[in-house]
Design a protein around this motif. Structure first.
Motif, PDB file in Angstrom:
ATOM      1  N   ASP A 167      -2.881  19.705   3.337  1.00 34.86           N
ATOM      2  CA  ASP A 167      -3.838  20.779   3.592  1.00 34.86           C
ATOM      3  C   ASP A 167      -3.246  22.137   3.199  1.00 34.86           C
ATOM      4  N   PRO A 184       2.442   7.333  -9.607  1.00 35.97           N
ATOM      5  CA  PRO A 184       1.413   6.281  -9.665  1.00 35.97           C
ATOM      6  C   PRO A 184       0.521   6.381 -10.896  1.00 35.97           C
ATOM      7  N   TYR A 185       0.282   7.610 -11.348  1.00 37.53           N
ATOM      8  CA  TYR A 185      -0.521   7.808 -12.557  1.00 37.53           C
ATOM      9  C   TYR A 185       0.382   8.300 -13.682  1.00 37.53           C
ATOM     10  N   ILE A 210      -2.037  15.303  -5.007  1.00 38.13           N
ATOM     11  CA  ILE A 210      -2.321  14.421  -3.867  1.00 38.13           C
ATOM     12  C   ILE A 210      -1.549  14.911  -2.644  1.00 38.13           C
ATOM     13  N   GLU A 219      -3.138  18.131  -1.220  1.00 39.06           N
ATOM     14  CA  GLU A 219      -4.367  17.860  -0.468  1.00 39.06           C
ATOM     15  C   GLU A 219      -4.039  17.242   0.888  1.00 39.06           C
ATOM     16  N   ALA A 220      -3.115  16.276   0.899  1.00 37.85           N
ATOM     17  CA  ALA A 220      -2.767  15.587   2.151  1.00 37.85           C
ATOM     18  C   ALA A 220      -2.090  16.528   3.143  1.00 37.85           C
ATOM     19  N   VAL A 241       4.157  12.083   0.504  1.00 37.02           N
ATOM     20  CA  VAL A 241       3.351  12.712   1.557  1.00 37.02           C
ATOM     21  C   VAL A 241       4.041  12.562   2.912  1.00 37.02           C
ATOM     22  N   GLU A 242       4.534  11.360   3.215  1.00 43.20           N
ATOM     23  CA  GLU A 242       5.177  11.133   4.516  1.00 43.20           C
ATOM     24  C   GLU A 242       6.440  11.994   4.665  1.00 43.20           C
ATOM     25  N   ALA A 282       3.354   8.427  -4.234  1.00 42.20           N
ATOM     26  CA  ALA A 282       2.507   9.439  -3.592  1.00 42.20           C
ATOM     27  C   ALA A 282       2.565   9.315  -2.071  1.00 42.20           C
ATOM     28  N   THR A 283       2.480   8.082  -1.540  1.00 43.91           N
ATOM     29  CA  THR A 283       2.465   7.929  -0.078  1.00 43.91           C
ATOM     30  C   THR A 283       3.845   8.280   0.507  1.00 43.91           C
ATOM     31  N   ARG A 294       5.294  15.677   5.003  1.00 42.70           N
ATOM     32  CA  ARG A 294       4.698  15.973   6.316  1.00 42.70           C
ATOM     33  C   ARG A 294       5.777  16.153   7.372  1.00 42.70           C
ATOM     34  N   ASP A 332       0.814  -1.216   0.000  1.00 43.94           N
ATOM     35  CA  ASP A 332       0.000   0.000   0.000  1.00 43.94           C
ATOM     36  C   ASP A 332       0.850   1.270   0.000  1.00 43.94           C
ATOM     37  N   GLU A 333       2.113   1.135  -0.418  1.00 44.30           N
ATOM     38  CA  GLU A 333       2.978   2.314  -0.528  1.00 44.30           C
ATOM     39  C   GLU A 333       3.330   2.548  -1.994  1.00 44.30           C
ATOM     40  N   ASP A 334       3.380   3.812  -2.379  1.00 39.77           N
ATOM     41  CA  ASP A 334       3.847   4.166  -3.708  1.00 39.77           C
ATOM     42  C   ASP A 334       4.490   5.548  -3.624  1.00 39.77           C
TER      43      ASP A 334
END
Lengths: 351, 131
Positions: free
Chosen positions: A104, A89-90, A98, A101-102, A61-62, A57-58, A65, A53-55
């Motif tokens: 904010d 990913p795309y 992404i 948004e994550a 984001v991490e 984008a994730t 952050r 569940d990691e790519d």
């Protein structure tokens, strides 16, 4: 010395490395190779593997952050986000949206995904610098992140890893001033992936002399010529790390010592994190750097080009919480075998 | 499905809940009405810290189609430090999880609509000691 940028630099940074690792031995065993020869030849002992569940984008984001949290800034003040990767990913739909948004960040920000093999992250830093310098934005977020692909049985499998680093660029609260940057670019087909293909192709030994070494050495020399700096003026140096051998040889060619590159040489234990590679090494240096230290950062992206930076650490770095550091994250790991790795990287097709 | 997910992106990507300023209770997922204070509710958005404690958990062996690759995986009942109790996937080995475990929120993939569809992202949890 031509001062191109003044008081623009890194305000904060964050990194992310997935927890899973696979050892070179486990890959070599499957393909009937001699692990000691591979480890000696590539200089990579193990590499990071993203979870299912990691790519990109994730990971982005991490890392981002962490950078924003450490800086303690309002994310609404981020005016631009550039995500450099060759594993977005795309194919069409930006990772930067992404991330925005994550985090904010709101809707009032410039954004684009960048792709230049392994140097798209440093290209993002240059874009952010220029926009801060021009007064277009207060802070820019440049991210280099990848879950890189290597075809089963290809030598790339031993090094193609996952990870990323995010840098908040601005002119307020700068912990490391970017004194100068320059790029050396040419049309050199050393490594590529055609549209729609799952795995990249490369020119084998052609990736060395005419590609990596020519661009890395030329960009570093260009930077030192333009700034009048010499290798001994730098406390640390970090070069793109496609394997454990190339950056060491590039350092030697340029007259840098082992001591100058050791702290940033993360590739042996995480592999080549592509767009994250030189930036993770740079972050590992910032983890321990003291005010006044000067760092040479040189990325390399196949195709091909290198971005060189001369960066000087400021007093403000003492106030930034730099824990956990890159080497702490490297040491926290769970080993998996080749079967699990093949499943995680979706090399096994399920019905 | 697309617009339904899109409308909630803000709250799935990040733990943005709501607080009732009348009684101080926090809610996640966000509510626009406090069920305790009712007419006297005064609701505003609040950013939750992302830290919490495992109250209970299940190891899922019989999974929905989209999560077949991930089995067995952990689903936990997590009490966030600000109070709300939520159900979430806990990204760790089944043998690691235990009641009272400290966890923190991370950004992960929930799944995807096949190879041609969109990718769904959102909040999951990992052991807090790890980070």
């Amino acid at each position: 010395m031509k001062e191109v940028f003044e008081l623009v630099g890194i305000v904060s940074y964050g990194t992310y490395i997935p927890r899973y690792r696979i050892k070179a031995e486990d890959i070599a065993r499957i393909w009937g190779e001699n692990a000691d020869v591979i480890k000696g030849g590539l200089g990579v002992l193990e590499k990071s593997v993203p979870d299912l569940d990691e790519d990109t984008a994730t990971i982005s984001v991490e890392a981002a952050r962490e950078a924003v949290r450490r800086a303690g800034i309002n994310p609404k003040n981020i005016g631009a986000i550039f995500v450099g990767s060759e594993s977005h990913p795309y194919a069409v739909k930006p990772t930067a949206t992404i991330v925005g948004e994550a985090l904010d960040v709101g809707n009032d920000f410039f954004a684009a995904d960048l792709e230049f093999a392994c140097k798209a992250g440093t290209a993002g830093i240059q874009n952010c610098m220029a926009m801060v310098e021009a007064g277009m934005i207060k802070y820019g977020l440049a991210i280099g992140s990848d879950t890189s692909q290597g075809a089963p049985g290809d030598p790339l499998e031993y090094s193609a890893a996952a990870g990323g680093a995010a840098f908040l660029v601005g002119n307020d609260g700068v912990i490391a001033e970017i004194e100068h940057t320059c790029s050396f670019t040419s049309d050199t087909p050393d490594f590529w992936r055609r549209e729609g293909r799952p795995y990249p192709s490369h020119g084998g030994r052609f990736t060395g002399q005419p590609a990596y070494f020519r661009h890395v050495v030329s960009a570093a020399k260009m930077l030192m010529e333009e700034t009048g700096l010499k290798p001994e003026d730098f406390n640390y140096a970090v070069f793109h790390q496609p394997n454990g051998k190339f950056p060491v040889r590039a350092a030697r060619m340029l007259g840098f010592s082992k001591e100058q590159i050791e702290q940033g040489l993360v590739v042996r234990y995480v592999g080549n994190t592509y767009s994250g590679s030189s930036l993770l090494g740079f972050a590992a240096i910032l983890d321990v750097a003291k005010p006044g230290d000067r760092i040479l950062l040189v990325s390399f992206g196949s195709g091909a080009g290198s971005d060189a930076f001369s960066i000087t650490v400021t007093d403000a770095i003492e106030n930034l919480n730099r824990n956990p550091g890159v080497w702490d994250k490297i040491s926290k790991k769970v080993y998996i075998d080749y079967g699990t790795y093949a499943k995680f990287r979706r090399k096994i097709r399920m019905r | 499905m697309l617009p339904r997910f899109w409308r909630k992106i803000r709250y799935r990507y990040d733990l943005i809940g709501t607080r009732c300023n009348t009684c101080g209770r926090n809610y996640y997922p966000p509510r626009n009405f406090c069920p305790v204070c009712r007419r006297r509710s005064s609701i505003e958005e609040v950013q939750l810290s992302g830290y919490g404690t495992v109250l209970s958990y299940s190891i899922v062996h019989d999974t929905p189609v989209g999560l077949k690759m991930e089995k067995p995986y952990v689903v936990a009942l997590i009490q966030l430090d600000e109070g709300p109790i939520i159900t979430s996937q806990l990204a760790c080995e089944p043998e690691e999880v235990h009641d009272g475990m400290r966890v923190k929120a991370v950004f992960r993939k929930y799944g995807e609509d096949g190879e041609d569809g969109i990718i769904y992202y959102g909040t999951k949890f990992i052991p807090a000691e790890e980070a």
